[in-house]
Structures are given as C-alpha cells and as structure tokens.
Design a protein around this motif. Structure first.
Motif, PDB file in Angstrom:
ATOM      1  N   ASP A   5       0.843  -1.199   0.000  1.00  0.00           N
ATOM      2  CA  ASP A   5       0.000   0.000   0.000  1.00  0.00           C
ATOM      3  C   ASP A   5       0.878   1.248   0.000  1.00  0.00           C
ATOM      4  O   ASP A   5       1.837   1.361   0.784  1.00  0.00           O
ATOM      5  CB  ASP A   5      -0.900  -0.001   1.238  1.00  0.00           C
ATOM      6  CG  ASP A   5      -2.012   1.037   1.157  1.00  0.00           C
ATOM      7  OD1 ASP A   5      -1.771   2.146   0.622  1.00  0.00           O
ATOM      8  OD2 ASP A   5      -3.128   0.745   1.621  1.00  0.00           O
ATOM      9  N   ALA A   6       0.554   2.190  -0.857  1.00  0.00           N
ATOM     10  CA  ALA A   6       1.310   3.438  -0.949  1.00  0.00           C
ATOM     11  C   ALA A   6       1.353   4.182   0.383  1.00  0.00           C
ATOM     12  O   ALA A   6       2.325   4.885   0.683  1.00  0.00           O
ATOM     13  CB  ALA A   6       0.709   4.336  -2.039  1.00  0.00           C
ATOM     14  N   HIS A  83       3.957  -4.822  -6.470  1.00  0.00           N
ATOM     15  CA  HIS A  83       2.940  -3.941  -7.042  1.00  0.00           C
ATOM     16  C   HIS A  83       2.509  -2.934  -5.988  1.00  0.00           C
ATOM     17  O   HIS A  83       2.083  -3.317  -4.895  1.00  0.00           O
ATOM     18  CB  HIS A  83       1.729  -4.750  -7.510  1.00  0.00           C
ATOM     19  CG  HIS A  83       0.610  -3.908  -8.045  1.00  0.00           C
ATOM     20  ND1 HIS A  83       0.776  -3.002  -9.068  1.00  0.00           N
ATOM     21  CD2 HIS A  83      -0.707  -3.834  -7.681  1.00  0.00           C
ATOM     22  CE1 HIS A  83      -0.366  -2.404  -9.316  1.00  0.00           C
ATOM     23  NE2 HIS A  83      -1.288  -2.884  -8.484  1.00  0.00           N
ATOM     24  N   ILE A  84       2.654  -1.641  -6.306  1.00  0.00           N
ATOM     25  CA  ILE A  84       2.233  -0.575  -5.405  1.00  0.00           C
ATOM     26  C   ILE A  84       0.755  -0.303  -5.605  1.00  0.00           C
ATOM     27  O   ILE A  84       0.320  -0.041  -6.733  1.00  0.00           O
ATOM     28  CB  ILE A  84       3.039   0.724  -5.646  1.00  0.00           C
ATOM     29  CG1 ILE A  84       4.541   0.444  -5.695  1.00  0.00           C
ATOM     30  CG2 ILE A  84       2.695   1.771  -4.595  1.00  0.00           C
ATOM     31  CD1 ILE A  84       5.130  -0.090  -4.440  1.00  0.00           C
ATOM     32  N   THR A  85      -0.023  -0.369  -4.534  1.00  0.00           N
ATOM     33  CA  THR A  85      -1.460  -0.120  -4.616  1.00  0.00           C
ATOM     34  C   THR A  85      -1.820   1.174  -3.899  1.00  0.00           C
ATOM     35  O   THR A  85      -1.103   1.635  -3.020  1.00  0.00           O
ATOM     36  CB  THR A  85      -2.260  -1.279  -3.989  1.00  0.00           C
ATOM     37  OG1 THR A  85      -1.931  -1.367  -2.579  1.00  0.00           O
ATOM     38  CG2 THR A  85      -1.939  -2.599  -4.667  1.00  0.00           C
ATOM     39  N   GLU A  90       6.028   7.629  -6.694  1.00  0.00           N
ATOM     40  CA  GLU A  90       6.631   8.944  -6.475  1.00  0.00           C
ATOM     41  C   GLU A  90       5.729   9.850  -5.644  1.00  0.00           C
ATOM     42  O   GLU A  90       6.218  10.602  -4.795  1.00  0.00           O
ATOM     43  CB  GLU A  90       6.975   9.604  -7.818  1.00  0.00           C
ATOM     44  CG  GLU A  90       8.166   8.969  -8.511  1.00  0.00           C
ATOM     45  CD  GLU A  90       8.890   9.925  -9.448  1.00  0.00           C
ATOM     46  OE1 GLU A  90       8.467  11.087  -9.568  1.00  0.00           O
ATOM     47  OE2 GLU A  90       9.889   9.489 -10.059  1.00  0.00           O
ATOM     48  N   ASP A  91       4.428   9.787  -5.867  1.00  0.00           N
ATOM     49  CA  ASP A  91       3.510  10.586  -5.048  1.00  0.00           C
ATOM     50  C   ASP A  91       3.597  10.162  -3.590  1.00  0.00           C
ATOM     51  O   ASP A  91       3.580  11.008  -2.675  1.00  0.00           O
ATOM     52  CB  ASP A  91       2.071  10.439  -5.545  1.00  0.00           C
ATOM     53  CG  ASP A  91       1.806  11.202  -6.834  1.00  0.00           C
ATOM     54  OD1 ASP A  91       2.677  12.009  -7.236  1.00  0.00           O
ATOM     55  OD2 ASP A  91       0.745  10.978  -7.453  1.00  0.00           O
TER      56      ASP A  91
END
Length: 280
Positions: A5-6, A83-85, A90-91
């Motif tokens: 998770d981001a 996988h980034i969710t 970058e954000d």
C-alpha cells in the motif's frame, strides 16, 4: 506478485526524514570521535568537541543536528515482483517527505523553480528520486537529505583516459581545495568515476550512503580512497578552523564508461552526514 500500500511508503518515508535529521549515523559519530583523538590542533579539538556534543543533544532531544535539513534525495530499489497499490510510488514518497518535514519541524528549503521566481514549496517537496528495478518483491528506501553548504562546493571534471589515476587525484583535490572550509568540515567525500557526466554525479551521491568504515571491494579503488583521504587531511583545512581532521572518509563508486572518457564527480558532504534506510 506482492502488493504494498502506498500509505505504508508515505508513513515510512516521513519517519525516515525525521530520523535522518535527528540521528547522526553511528559510523559518522564514531568517526568524529576518532578524529578528536588524533587531532593535533587545540582549536580543532574544541570544534570537534562541539560537533560531537551537538550530535548527542540532537539524538537525545529529537531535534535536527543542523538547521539546513537539506533537499531530500531518495534512492528506491523496487522489486520487479512488487505492485504498489493505492497511489503512485513517487507521489507516496513526496507525501512522505511533506509529512516528515512538517511533523518534524524540519526546515523547508525547496523552491519550485530555480531561476526567476524561486517560490518556496513550503513542504520540502519534490524530492530528488532515483528508482532502480531489482529482482524480488521488496522495496528498499534510502533517504539522504543533502544540505547545500556542501552541495554548492561539489563538482564534475571530464577527464580523458590518458589522465589516469594521477589525473583523478588532481581533479578531486582541485575541487576539495576550492571548497576549502566552506562545506563545514570534517567532510565525507563521495567520488563517482566512470559512466557519463550525470552518471558519475549519481555514483558520487550513492557513495555517500555507504558506511565510512566500508572500503570499496576492489583493492585498487580501496587504495585510492585511502590515498585521497590522506591528501585531503594534509591540506590543513581541518574542522572549519584549521587542523588535521579535514575529512572522515573518501568513498568511491565506479561504473563502466566510454573508451574516450574518464568522468570524475565529487560530492562533498559536511559532518551532518544524513541518511536512513529501510526495506519494506
């Protein structure tokens, strides 16, 4: 495929920004103490005593050990099976920088446009982000805030192969002597050799994330690190007011280059040698 998770990235980057500003890495702290033991100048001894005490107070009280808390450089090693969710990578990193610098009461030093307007972004974003794809499903984050008293004295020299080792030494020392006491020594010096002009500069930045007690694994470069450190400490620059402890270490990173080239980049860091790493 592993998911991350981001929001976790944001929270970790925020914490790392504060840690890097508050806690001088152990290897640098011990390096300063060794320098104090060998320093011959009474004035320089006093300066080193103050630097060491400042680092101890900053750690004990969770306060920045330098008022210039830097422009935030972030190195990311992203596993190809990760996988980034919940948002972009970058954000998430920039949100973490904003959160960390705001919550940690760290000085915001970034302007949105460099020449004509120079309006402060008020949260130290955007960071300077370098991303490398690696095997696996993990994310390694290294946060390395860079103050500009020393950054302004860094440089790149474009040599030719015929310049050889002696040419590299001269290029490094020309930059160091021009910098003199302005980068708030004792310095840690990152040297990048090879690649292109921009690649050499990146290598010199990466070199500063390595422990000052860790030598380059290639013997020839390890020897060159020691020779350059001796040359720098013979200049008499010392810890700001003269002395024998001008630098704590020279770290070299190298990469392949063109047959016609020998780029050399030097990134100087002051004794506020900030960096923090985590693997998620």
């Amino acid at each position: 495929m592993r998911e991350l998770d981001a929001k976790q990235i944001t929270e970790n980057v925020a914490q790392m920004c504060k840690e890097a500003a508050y806690y001088l890495p152990k290897d640098v702290y011990e390096g300063l103490k060794r320098g104090r033991e060998t320093e011959v100048s009474p004035v320089a001894q006093n300066v080193l005593d103050q630097i060491i005490k400042n680092a101890e107070i900053a750690r004990a009280e969770d306060r920045p050990y330098c008022q210039d808390t830097g422009m935030t450089i972030v190195f990311l090693e992203v596993g190809q099976d990760l996988h980034i969710t919940g948002g972009s990578l970058e954000d998430a990193v920039n949100e973490g920088i904003s959160k960390g610098y705001t919550e940690g009461y760290l000085r915001k030093s970034v302007v949105a446009e460099p020449l004509f307007n120079r309006v402060n972004t008020k949260d130290n974003t955007p960071g300077v982000i370098y991303t490398k794809i690696v095997p696996g499903d993990k994310l390694k984050i290294t946060v390395a805030p860079k103050g500009f008293g020393s950054e302004n004295k860094s440089g790149v020299k474009m040599l030719v192969p015929a310049d050889g080792v002696e040419g590299v030494k001269k290029a490094v020392m020309d930059i160091i002597l021009h910098a003199s006491m302005n980068p708030c020594p004792p310095m840690v010096v990152g040297v990048g050799i090879g690649g292109t002009m921009d690649r050499a500069a990146l290598l010199s930045k990466k070199a500063l994330t390595r422990s000052i007690d860790e030598r380059n694994p290639m013997p020839e470069y390890a020897k060159l690190e020691g020779e350059l450190l001796d040359l720098i400490n013979q200049t008499g620059i010392g810890p700001q007011l003269g002395g024998s402890t001008s630098a704590l270490a020279v770290n070299i990173e190298w990469g392949p280059t063109h047959i016609a080239g020998l780029p050399v980049a030097v990134t100087i860091c002051c004794h506020a040698m900030r960096h923090a790493s985590r693997t998620l």
